[in-house]
Write a protein that holds these residues in place. Structure first.
Motif, PDB file in Angstrom:
ATOM      1  N   TRP A   1      31.518  45.853  47.684  1.00 53.82           N
ATOM      2  CA  TRP A   1      32.459  45.274  46.723  1.00 53.82           C
ATOM      3  C   TRP A   1      33.894  45.766  46.904  1.00 53.82           C
ATOM      4  O   TRP A   1      34.813  45.228  46.289  1.00 53.82           O
ATOM      5  CB  TRP A   1      31.990  45.578  45.294  1.00 53.82           C
ATOM      6  CG  TRP A   1      30.732  44.860  44.980  1.00 53.82           C
ATOM      7  CD1 TRP A   1      29.454  45.331  45.114  1.00 53.82           C
ATOM      8  CD2 TRP A   1      30.603  43.524  44.527  1.00 53.82           C
ATOM      9  NE1 TRP A   1      28.550  44.368  44.754  1.00 53.82           N
ATOM     10  CE2 TRP A   1      29.234  43.247  44.389  1.00 53.82           C
ATOM     11  CE3 TRP A   1      31.516  42.518  44.204  1.00 53.82           C
ATOM     12  CZ2 TRP A   1      28.748  42.026  43.958  1.00 53.82           C
ATOM     13  CZ3 TRP A   1      31.043  41.304  43.769  1.00 53.82           C
ATOM     14  CH2 TRP A   1      29.677  41.057  43.654  1.00 53.82           C
ATOM     15  N   ALA A   2      34.115  46.743  47.747  1.00 51.90           N
ATOM     16  CA  ALA A   2      35.427  47.387  47.864  1.00 51.90           C
ATOM     17  C   ALA A   2      36.527  46.439  48.336  1.00 51.90           C
ATOM     18  O   ALA A   2      37.696  46.663  48.029  1.00 51.90           O
ATOM     19  CB  ALA A   2      35.339  48.595  48.785  1.00 51.90           C
TER      20      ALA A   2
ATOM     21  N   LEU B   1      39.832  41.434  42.129  1.00 50.66           N
ATOM     22  CA  LEU B   1      39.558  41.970  40.791  1.00 50.66           C
ATOM     23  C   LEU B   1      38.714  41.020  39.945  1.00 50.66           C
ATOM     24  O   LEU B   1      37.781  41.444  39.267  1.00 50.66           O
ATOM     25  CB  LEU B   1      40.863  42.305  40.073  1.00 50.66           C
ATOM     26  CG  LEU B   1      40.732  43.032  38.750  1.00 50.66           C
ATOM     27  CD1 LEU B   1      39.914  44.316  38.894  1.00 50.66           C
ATOM     28  CD2 LEU B   1      42.088  43.331  38.171  1.00 50.66           C
ATOM     29  N   THR B   2      39.001  39.743  39.991  1.00 47.02           N
ATOM     30  CA  THR B   2      38.231  38.765  39.216  1.00 47.02           C
ATOM     31  C   THR B   2      36.764  38.798  39.628  1.00 47.02           C
ATOM     32  O   THR B   2      35.865  38.783  38.785  1.00 47.02           O
ATOM     33  CB  THR B   2      38.809  37.350  39.392  1.00 47.02           C
ATOM     34  OG1 THR B   2      40.174  37.364  38.943  1.00 47.02           O
ATOM     35  CG2 THR B   2      38.032  36.329  38.596  1.00 47.02           C
ATOM     36  N   GLU B   3      36.527  38.862  40.930  1.00 46.24           N
ATOM     37  CA  GLU B   3      35.156  38.904  41.441  1.00 46.24           C
ATOM     38  C   GLU B   3      34.458  40.207  41.067  1.00 46.24           C
ATOM     39  O   GLU B   3      33.283  40.218  40.697  1.00 46.24           O
ATOM     40  CB  GLU B   3      35.170  38.724  42.961  1.00 46.24           C
ATOM     41  CG  GLU B   3      33.816  38.451  43.554  1.00 46.24           C
ATOM     42  CD  GLU B   3      33.886  38.101  45.029  1.00 46.24           C
ATOM     43  OE1 GLU B   3      32.803  37.857  45.594  1.00 46.24           O
ATOM     44  OE2 GLU B   3      34.982  38.072  45.619  1.00 46.24           O
ATOM     45  N   ILE B   4      35.193  41.308  41.114  1.00 46.04           N
ATOM     46  CA  ILE B   4      34.626  42.612  40.759  1.00 46.04           C
ATOM     47  C   ILE B   4      34.240  42.638  39.282  1.00 46.04           C
ATOM     48  O   ILE B   4      33.169  43.121  38.920  1.00 46.04           O
ATOM     49  CB  ILE B   4      35.617  43.745  41.084  1.00 46.04           C
ATOM     50  CG1 ILE B   4      35.773  43.886  42.604  1.00 46.04           C
ATOM     51  CG2 ILE B   4      35.155  45.064  40.470  1.00 46.04           C
ATOM     52  CD1 ILE B   4      36.940  44.752  43.033  1.00 46.04           C
ATOM     53  N   LEU B   5      35.087  42.133  38.417  1.00 48.55           N
ATOM     54  CA  LEU B   5      34.791  42.129  36.987  1.00 48.55           C
ATOM     55  C   LEU B   5      33.570  41.266  36.657  1.00 48.55           C
ATOM     56  O   LEU B   5      32.844  41.558  35.708  1.00 48.55           O
ATOM     57  CB  LEU B   5      36.006  41.675  36.187  1.00 48.55           C
ATOM     58  CG  LEU B   5      37.163  42.675  36.172  1.00 48.55           C
ATOM     59  CD1 LEU B   5      38.392  42.061  35.530  1.00 48.55           C
ATOM     60  CD2 LEU B   5      36.762  43.965  35.462  1.00 48.55           C
TER      61      LEU B   5
ATOM     62  N   ASP C   1      41.564  53.977  43.377  1.00 47.52           N
ATOM     63  CA  ASP C   1      41.047  53.859  44.733  1.00 47.52           C
ATOM     64  C   ASP C   1      39.698  53.161  44.651  1.00 47.52           C
ATOM     65  O   ASP C   1      38.703  53.765  44.252  1.00 47.52           O
ATOM     66  CB  ASP C   1      40.916  55.245  45.362  1.00 47.52           C
ATOM     67  CG  ASP C   1      40.458  55.198  46.806  1.00 47.52           C
ATOM     68  OD1 ASP C   1      40.023  54.127  47.282  1.00 47.52           O
ATOM     69  OD2 ASP C   1      40.525  56.250  47.460  1.00 47.52           O
ATOM     70  N   LEU C   2      39.669  51.883  44.982  1.00 48.04           N
ATOM     71  CA  LEU C   2      38.449  51.091  44.846  1.00 48.04           C
ATOM     72  C   LEU C   2      37.308  51.633  45.692  1.00 48.04           C
ATOM     73  O   LEU C   2      36.145  51.495  45.323  1.00 48.04           O
ATOM     74  CB  LEU C   2      38.723  49.629  45.174  1.00 48.04           C
ATOM     75  CG  LEU C   2      39.688  48.911  44.236  1.00 48.04           C
ATOM     76  CD1 LEU C   2      39.872  47.463  44.660  1.00 48.04           C
ATOM     77  CD2 LEU C   2      39.224  48.996  42.790  1.00 48.04           C
TER      78      LEU C   2
ATOM     79  N   SER D   1      25.909  47.201  39.067  1.00 50.44           N
ATOM     80  CA  SER D   1      25.522  47.961  40.257  1.00 50.44           C
ATOM     81  C   SER D   1      26.596  47.912  41.340  1.00 50.44           C
ATOM     82  O   SER D   1      26.501  48.625  42.338  1.00 50.44           O
ATOM     83  CB  SER D   1      24.184  47.454  40.808  1.00 50.44           C
ATOM     84  OG  SER D   1      24.280  46.082  41.146  1.00 50.44           O
ATOM     85  N   ALA D   2      27.649  47.118  41.146  1.00 53.12           N
ATOM     86  CA  ALA D   2      28.788  47.120  42.066  1.00 53.12           C
ATOM     87  C   ALA D   2      29.570  48.427  41.946  1.00 53.12           C
ATOM     88  O   ALA D   2      30.312  48.798  42.856  1.00 53.12           O
ATOM     89  CB  ALA D   2      29.707  45.931  41.789  1.00 53.12           C
TER      90      ALA D   2
END
Length: 72
Positions: free
Chosen positions: A14-15, A19-23, A5-6, A28-29
């Motif tokens: 960031w929710a 996935l590429t952007e989150i990684l 659950d993001l 701090s995200a």
């Protein structure tokens, strides 16, 4: 494959990201990780992104030890 659950693990900003952007995001995200925590991780381990934190050998070692305990 496990789901996550993001909303529970990511800062609100960031929710809704991919996935590429989150990684590639700063650590701090992650929910509960402050900008200062990110600075300290960078100073201590050279970590600047979520992906780098996931690959940190100390994190992997701790996960392996926890898995061994769970398997007992």
């Amino acid at each position: 494959m496990a789901s996550i659950d993001l909303d529970k693990v990511l800062d609100k900003a960031w929710a809704d990201k991919g996935l590429t952007e989150i990684l590639a995001a700063p650590v701090s995200a992650l929910k509960g990780v402050s900008d200062r925590d990110g600075e300290l991780l960078k100073e201590a381990f050279g970590i600047t992104t979520v992906a780098e934190l996931a690959e940190l050998k100390y994190v992997r070692w701790a996960q392996a030890l926890a898995a061994l305990e769970t398997a007992r």
